[in-house]
Design an enzyme around this catalytic site. Sequence first.
Site, PDB file in Angstrom:
ATOM      1  N   GLY A 146       0.848  -1.192   0.000  1.00  0.00           N
ATOM      2  CA  GLY A 146       0.000   0.000   0.000  1.00  0.00           C
ATOM      3  C   GLY A 146       0.881   1.239   0.000  1.00  0.00           C
ATOM      4  O   GLY A 146       0.624   2.211  -0.705  1.00  0.00           O
ATOM      5  N   TYR A 152       9.183   3.811   2.160  1.00  0.00           N
ATOM      6  CA  TYR A 152      10.007   2.635   2.477  1.00  0.00           C
ATOM      7  C   TYR A 152      11.477   2.977   2.240  1.00  0.00           C
ATOM      8  O   TYR A 152      12.103   2.487   1.300  1.00  0.00           O
ATOM      9  CB  TYR A 152       9.603   1.437   1.630  1.00  0.00           C
ATOM     10  N   HIS A 158       8.506   5.204   7.183  1.00  0.00           N
ATOM     11  CA  HIS A 158       8.616   3.882   7.813  1.00  0.00           C
ATOM     12  C   HIS A 158       9.984   3.639   8.447  1.00  0.00           C
ATOM     13  O   HIS A 158      10.158   2.703   9.228  1.00  0.00           O
ATOM     14  CB  HIS A 158       8.330   2.767   6.800  1.00  0.00           C
TER      15      HIS A 158
END
Length: 221
Positions: A146, A152, A158
């Site tokens: 998603g 990322y 994250h």
Amino acid sequence: MNVLVVYAHPEGNSFNAALKEKTVSILGGTGNKVAVSDLNEMDFKPALDTRDFLELENPASVNYLMEQRNASAKGLFAPDIKAEQEKVTKADLVVIHFPVWWFSAPAILKGWFDRVLAAGFAWDFGKIYKDGLLPGKKGMLVVTTGGNAQIYSKDGLHGTDMDQVLYHINHGVLYFCGMRVLPPFVAYSAFQVGDEGRRRYLEEYEARLKKIDSLEPIRYP
Ligand SMILES: Cc1cc2nc3c(=O)[nH]c(=O)nc-3n(C[C@H](O)[C@H](O)[C@H](O)COP(=O)(O)O)c2cc1C
């Protein structure tokens, strides 16, 4: 080459399903034998328990790991596990398709790792990594997310990248069992990139599949 596709997604219209179809059509179209384990369609039992063995070695005090070793030695796995292990044994390449859920794999796929890649079959005491019991095989993850590629990253929201997110499977499962691990194919933001973005992912993935024999495995220390 024999290819095993392990597919863990409950939705036939998912982007992961489209990638899985590419694996089947491109690898199957070049003379390879492709077997597919569609775990949701098979209603694969995800949780391990004593029903996984035809007989128990020590019913009074069950240790699942030791029962796996006993079942591996004596051919005592339940039929669903045995069937999957036969597919793994035949495979030269195992392509594992799943959506990233909670930074990991869907429970049904975790259950496939737990139950199928058993002690005595895929690894054993002192038989891990380069001495793992599945040498000569390659594995590759094909995942949809998603989140986008920017979040990322080490500096992203994250705080980690996809190599780290997938490390516990690439290294902790596939490499642990002696397989060589090809770089994962990651389709970030699968439902936000639009038709054009998804078309590009499919093209990119098709190109990757066409040169799969020459892909360099990840080098682990
Ligand atoms: C239970 C659940 C957990 C999820 N966890 C994550 C996650 O940790 N990281 C992420 O990027 N997306 C997460 N998602 C979003 C899915 O990865 C995303 O919807 C899916 O991969 C889109 O591709 P698909 O069309 O193949 O389903 C999660 C979705 C669900 C249902």
